[in-house]
Design an enzyme around this catalytic site. Structure first.
Site, short mmCIF file in Angstrom:
data_model
loop_
_atom_site.label_atom_id
_atom_site.label_comp_id
_atom_site.label_asym_id
_atom_site.label_seq_id
_atom_site.Cartn_x
_atom_site.Cartn_y
_atom_site.Cartn_z
N THR A 380 95.50 38.01 59.93
CA THR A 380 94.23 38.19 60.59
C THR A 380 94.31 38.65 62.17
OG1 THR A 380 94.07 36.06 59.76
CG2 THR A 380 92.61 36.32 61.51
N ASN A 400 94.33 37.69 55.05
CA ASN A 400 94.96 36.28 54.81
C ASN A 400 96.50 36.67 55.46
OD1 ASN A 400 95.45 33.57 54.53
ND2 ASN A 400 95.92 33.46 52.35
N GLY A 472 96.19 33.36 63.22
CA GLY A 472 97.12 32.37 63.12
C GLY A 472 96.84 31.17 61.98
N GLY A 473 96.13 31.36 61.19
CA GLY A 473 96.05 30.51 60.23
C GLY A 473 95.31 29.03 60.58
O1 DON Z 1 90.90 32.43 57.26
C1 DON Z 1 91.90 31.85 57.39
O2 DON Z 1 91.82 30.88 58.08
C2 DON Z 1 93.26 32.45 57.05
N1 DON Z 1 93.14 33.15 56.12
C3 DON Z 1 93.62 33.08 58.42
C4 DON Z 1 94.93 33.79 58.13
C5 DON Z 1 95.63 34.08 59.38
O3 DON Z 1 95.22 33.84 60.61
C6 DON Z 1 96.96 35.01 59.52
N2 DON Z 1 97.07 35.40 60.57
N3 DON Z 1 98.20 34.92 61.31
#
Ligand code: DON
Length: 578
Positions: A380, A400, A472-473
């Site tokens: 992301t 993702n 950051g998920g």
């Molecule tokens: O949409 C989401 O919450 C996740 N797919 C985000 C993934 C993400 O932030 C990866 N990066 N560090």
């Protein structure tokens, strides 16, 4: 012409970035000053993309034109998260007061089923929702970027896409950031010939200073430039994507692509100490949780407790614990599940939810469940842009995981997302980010998977003062919140607000992730004394978020690329006479 200018800037910044990366891996807190300008500002994870956005502003484009150009630019210059094959969210606030969001999140293919990632015993098949063709949701980015441009932009598709097309076809001189990132994943790319062809150099790795060209991606971008959405969701690109699915056992069909549409959604709105918060609604959990946590915190004087004090950190952790428990139960795609948005973002609800907060003692996640709400009939990257007129765009986009599924669509030159893992593939089983989900976020054909992305605009007296967000998920929401708390409660400069060390709690697992220098030894001791038993040091290998942000101050527009990573903020001067 354009390419030559970018090329020279690249050579200069590559050297600079190498230095920045070295600094950032040890102590980033003082690594970067905010950029300052009076005519607009673009802050992204990629210096190429930031420059593209700033050039669009300089040419008279508005913040929406610039954000769309940044989106296509990131797809070329920051392939671990920028994308054509993924999805994202955009929060837009125009100078005339219009506030709207665009949801271009991926969708489950029409043939997706609830148990598609389980084996015959009902157990989750490890890796299937992240490392396979089945992991890919129907991509939304192209639809979203083009819809946003058409509705609120002022420039043509060709104008905003040309810089990205030239960057893909003429090439990028690789800096350390990209070269090392490709090399790190060489083994994973090697599994797919089309991925290896893009990201590895013959049998070796790309080196710093190599020219990296992406002709297939340039051709895919050209088709979009020529035919708009039909240039991606139909015709040659769609054929290549469906062929890739058939080769690898994926589900995305021509019909899935043809019927994909981005959705305009009303933003989540909240208030915090006299500021207005505008953020992303479901299918992101970001805006709801952000407002919910700010509501819980508003009754507590964080400024008086002091930045970094054990009391302030404890209070924030406890708000996070409760909000993330609600996420697991109540949040999902509103088009499929009745998410109780009004209740969750209500100040009275937050008060009741926080009533059992003990200022002296850590809660225990096993004792906390989701709040009961009466059901109403739910790698992301983040970029922030503002223009001279005060139009503001917060844009978060993703595949993702870093480089998504690592699968490049053969012949089309772009990576497929692995966003299906953001669904709850099985009730109460954690996804990659450790967050669990239930019915609200179970897989259903055509449904959007729950996200944590939190593109956010903060307004004061009716005008934007802060544009922020992060990757950051599951940690995205708490990173975004901490930047906001740093600005509003602790009156930090943008540079300090973005750079300061962060922490994160998400209910389950019951532990706090802690960046270096976030806790002084005595703060740690106090927190442990309160019962925060698991304060997990992240060390210097991982960091929480990448909050590329823009802020309006009395000095002008300040821009800050998070010093934890590469990227830049690029400002533009006000045209003379304005
Ligand atoms: O949409 C989401 O919450 C996740 N797919 C985000 C993934 C993400 O932030 C990866 N990066 N560090």
């Amino acid at each position: 012409m354009y390419y030559r200018a970018i090329f020279c800037i690249r050579l200069a910044t590559a050297a600079l970035l190498n230095l920045t990366v070295v600094i950032s891996s040890t102590a980033w807190a003082k690594a970067r000053e905010a950029e300052l300008a009076d005519g607009g500002m673009v802050a992204t994870r990629s210096s190429w993309a930031s420059q593209i956005g700033a050039d669009i502003l300089s040419q008279g484009g508005n913040a929406v034109d610039a954000a769309v150009a940044v989106g296509f630019g990131l797809a070329v210059s920051y392939p671990s998260a920028g994308n054509l094959g993924g999805g994202g969210f955009m929060v837009i606030r125009l100078a005339d007061g219009t506030v709207i969001t665009n949801d271009h999140r991926e969708k489950a293919p029409g043939n997706a089923t609830k148990d598609m990632f389980l084996d015959e015993n009902g157990d989750v098949v490890k890796g299937l929702s992240t490392r396979s063709h089945l992991a890919a949701g129907v991509p939304g980015s192209v639809a979203g970027l083009l819809d946003v441009l058409e509705k609120y932009g002022t420039m043509t598709r060709a104008q905003v896409m040309q810089p990205a097309i030239e960057l893909a076809s003429n090439g990028i001189v690789l800096d350390r950031d990209l070269a090392e990132s490709f090399a790190r994943r060489k083994r994973e790319f090697a599994k797919y010939p089309a991925s290896a062809a893009v990201f590895t150099k013959g049998s070796g790795s790309y080196q710093i200073g190599d020219l990296w060209r992406q002709p297939d991606l340039a051709a895919s971008l050209e088709r979009i430039k020529e035919r708009g959405k039909a240039g991606f969701y139909q015709g040659e690109t769609a054929d290549l994507l469906v062929a890739e699915m058939q080769r690898g056992g994926g589900l995305i069909s021509h019909e899935d692509l043809r019927s994909y549409e981005s959705v305009w959604r009303e933003p989540i709105r909240g208030t915090y100490r006299g500021h207005e918060i505008v953020s992303m609604p479901p299918p992101s959990s970001g805006g709801v949780l952000l407002v919910q946590m700010l509501n819980m915190l508003e009754a507590h004087d964080l400024a008086a407790m002091g930045y970094g004090s054990a009391q302030a950190i404890h209070t924030i952790i406890e708000a996070e614990r409760r909000a993330y428990a609600d996420r697991a139960q109540h949040l999902g795609d509103v088009d499929f599940y009745p998410v109780p948005i009004t209740q969750l973002t209500d100040k009275e609800y937050a008060k009741a939810r926080f009533a059992n907060f003990d200022p002296t003692k850590a809660g225990r996640s096993e004792d906390i469940e989701a709040g009961r709400v009466p059901v109403e009939s739910m790698e992301t990257t983040h970029a922030s842009v503002i223009d001279a007129k005060g139009n503001a765009v917060a844009y978060t986009t993703t595949l993702n995981l870093s480089y998504g599924s690592k699968i490049v669509v053969a012949g089309a030159g772009f990576l497929l997302n692995n966003e299906m893992d953001d669904f709850s593939v099985k009730e109460n089983v954690a996804n990659y980010y450790g967050v669990i989900g239930r019915e609200a976020n179970r897989i259903e054909a055509g449904k959007r998977m729950l996200s944590s992305m939190t593109p956010t605009i903060v307004l004061k007296e009716g005008a934007p003062i802060l544009v922020t967000g992060s990757p950051g998920g599951s940690t995205i929401i708490t990173t975004t919140m901490q930047v906001i708390l740093n600005v509003i409660d602790h009156q930090m400069s943008l540079s300090d607000a973005v750079s300061s060390p962060r922490f994160h709690h998400q209910w389950l697992p019951d532990r706090v992730l802690v960046e270096p220098f976030a806790l002084s030894p005595d703060t740690r001791a106090v927190l442990e004394g309160m019962g925060h038993a698991q304060l997990l040091d992240l060390g210097t290998r991982f960091s929480l978020g990448d909050a590329n942000s823009v802020m309006r101050t009395e000095r002008g527009y300040e821009g800050m690329a998070d010093p934890r990573n590469a990227g830049s903020a690029v400002g533009v001067a006000k045209p003379s006479g304005e």
